[in-house]
Design a protein around this motif. Structure first.
Motif, PDB file in Angstrom:
ATOM      1  N   LEU A 167     -25.327  -0.168  53.009  1.00 63.66           N
ATOM      2  CA  LEU A 167     -24.191  -0.143  52.141  1.00 63.66           C
ATOM      3  C   LEU A 167     -24.697   0.892  50.972  1.00 63.66           C
ATOM      4  O   LEU A 167     -23.683   1.599  50.453  1.00 63.66           O
ATOM      5  CB  LEU A 167     -24.255  -1.547  51.529  1.00 63.66           C
ATOM      6  CG  LEU A 167     -23.086  -1.496  50.290  1.00 63.66           C
ATOM      7  CD1 LEU A 167     -21.483  -1.313  51.162  1.00 63.66           C
ATOM      8  CD2 LEU A 167     -22.797  -3.243  50.124  1.00 63.66           C
ATOM      9  N   TRP A 209     -17.243  -6.444  56.703  1.00 60.14           N
ATOM     10  CA  TRP A 209     -16.863  -7.155  55.482  1.00 60.14           C
ATOM     11  C   TRP A 209     -15.977  -8.302  55.656  1.00 60.14           C
ATOM     12  O   TRP A 209     -15.239  -8.545  56.320  1.00 60.14           O
ATOM     13  CB  TRP A 209     -15.929  -6.097  54.634  1.00 60.14           C
ATOM     14  CG  TRP A 209     -16.142  -4.844  54.109  1.00 60.14           C
ATOM     15  CD1 TRP A 209     -16.167  -3.599  54.660  1.00 60.14           C
ATOM     16  CD2 TRP A 209     -17.168  -4.549  52.848  1.00 60.14           C
ATOM     17  NE1 TRP A 209     -16.659  -2.541  53.865  1.00 60.14           N
ATOM     18  CE2 TRP A 209     -17.533  -3.129  52.699  1.00 60.14           C
ATOM     19  CE3 TRP A 209     -17.787  -5.608  52.096  1.00 60.14           C
ATOM     20  CZ2 TRP A 209     -18.410  -2.786  51.889  1.00 60.14           C
ATOM     21  CZ3 TRP A 209     -18.635  -5.039  51.132  1.00 60.14           C
ATOM     22  CH2 TRP A 209     -18.778  -3.778  51.038  1.00 60.14           C
ATOM     23  N   MET A 215     -20.682  -7.774  52.648  1.00 57.67           N
ATOM     24  CA  MET A 215     -20.913  -7.039  53.811  1.00 57.67           C
ATOM     25  C   MET A 215     -22.240  -7.572  54.418  1.00 57.67           C
ATOM     26  O   MET A 215     -23.282  -7.502  53.832  1.00 57.67           O
ATOM     27  CB  MET A 215     -21.156  -5.669  53.694  1.00 57.67           C
ATOM     28  CG  MET A 215     -21.682  -4.657  54.907  1.00 57.67           C
ATOM     29  SD  MET A 215     -21.800  -2.989  54.688  1.00 57.67           S
ATOM     30  CE  MET A 215     -20.226  -2.264  54.929  1.00 57.67           C
ATOM     31  N   THR A 237     -28.789  -4.193  56.049  1.00 61.24           N
ATOM     32  CA  THR A 237     -27.265  -3.895  55.627  1.00 61.24           C
ATOM     33  C   THR A 237     -27.361  -3.530  54.353  1.00 61.24           C
ATOM     34  O   THR A 237     -26.547  -2.498  54.064  1.00 61.24           O
ATOM     35  CB  THR A 237     -26.735  -5.350  55.462  1.00 61.24           C
ATOM     36  OG1 THR A 237     -26.950  -5.978  56.548  1.00 61.24           O
ATOM     37  CG2 THR A 237     -25.131  -5.138  55.494  1.00 61.24           C
TER      38      THR A 237
END
Length: 302
Positions: free
Chosen positions: A168, A137, A203, A164
């Motif tokens: 997430l 992060w 992120m 990603t």
């Protein structure tokens, strides 16, 4: 009878010698190599803001670690096809367009920051691994956020079309974080949302976060949290079911790894000042990547 046998033997020997002296039949080209030979052009897909892998310099020219690796592949293709005047065309891609543009033949070789995933292998193919990342992060120093637990219920951002984003979404559901997830069109836009306070955190892979932070107007305003999550290895990407082209790409990369040239390129882009601002990311090669340079592999995480 003996004369006939001697004559036949002599004829066979003559045929054998003649065949040996004839030039070997040219290897029949297929797939990407055939396309490149016929068009005289190789199309390279590049990213516009994936520092330090593939991004634009002040002259809007694509540069970076992956671009340098692909430059060596281009030279290998020139030699393979005896095309000294091979043209290189550059086609921009982003997280959402890169797979379809490779799969449909628009891009021959994608030179960015793409993770090799089993799911993606149903559409495209990958070289041996060129980097190993971790998800982390990035947030503003003044955000009051010191760990992922502080993000619960907040608005965060991730770049659309990335592995990603998949990770997430899964993390948000499994850990019941109640995050509101916004998707930027590329890493630059995702970072901008954090910079302007429209998202609490971004992120992405650790090295890409290091890149956008280092090139920010005020890098000291941002921090990367310590918490890390395992991610998939990066690789160069090209069309599926094309073993001849894959062989050229892999042989080139493995040659760079074995000669030490790969490590030199890594030091150039990850441990030295880089354009456009002369920032040094100070990102040493991980033990995992060192192992992959000793024993190259094109395997994705299971």
């Amino acid at each position: 009878m003996r004369r006939l046998m001697r004559a036949a033997a002599a004829a066979m020997m003559t045929l054998a010698l003649t065949a040996a002296l004839l030039p070997a039949r040219a290897e029949e080209l297929t797939g990407t190599l055939k396309k490149i030979k016929e068009t005289g052009t190789i199309v390279i897909g590049y990213r516009e803001s994936s520092v330090p892998f593939s991004y634009l310099d002040n002259d809007q020219k694509p540069i970076g670690f992956s671009m340098d690796l692909c430059g060596h592949v281009v030279e290998a293709v020139k030699k393979k096809l005896s095309l000294s005047d091979l043209k290189v065309a550059y086609n921009p891609v982003n997280s959402a367009t890169r797979l379809p543009l490779v799969a449909n033949g628009t891009v021959d070789l994608e030179c960015g920051s793409t993770a090799n995933q089993l799911a993606r292998q149903k559409q495209v193919a990958f070289s041996v691994s060129t980097f190993v990342a971790q998800f982390k992060w990035l947030t503003r120093v003044d955000s009051g956020i010191s760990s992922p637990d502080d993000l619960k219920g907040r608005n965060v951002v991730v770049t659309a079309g990335t592995n990603t984003a998949q990770f997430l979404n899964k993390l948000n559901q499994e850990q019941k974080l109640q995050l509101t997830i916004t998707q930027g069109k590329d890493h630059a836009e995702s970072f901008l949302l954090v910079e302007t306070g429209r998202a609490s955190a971004f992120m992405e892979d650790d090295i890409l976060l290091a890149g956008v932070k280092a090139n920010a107007k005020e890098p000291a305003r941002f921090k990367i949290l310590d918490k890390a999550y395992s991610a998939d290895p990066y690789a160069l990407m090209f069309r599926r079911d094309d073993p001849a082209f894959k062989a050229v790409v892999d042989e080139t990369l493995i040659g760079l790894m074995k000669s030490g040239a790969f490590a030199d390129l890594y030091a150039k882009w990850f441990e030295s000042p880089i354009p456009p601002h002369g920032v040094n990311l100070a990102f040493p090669m991980s033990d995992k990547l060192k192992e992959l340079t000793r024993n190259p592999s094109d395997k994705a995480n299971s």
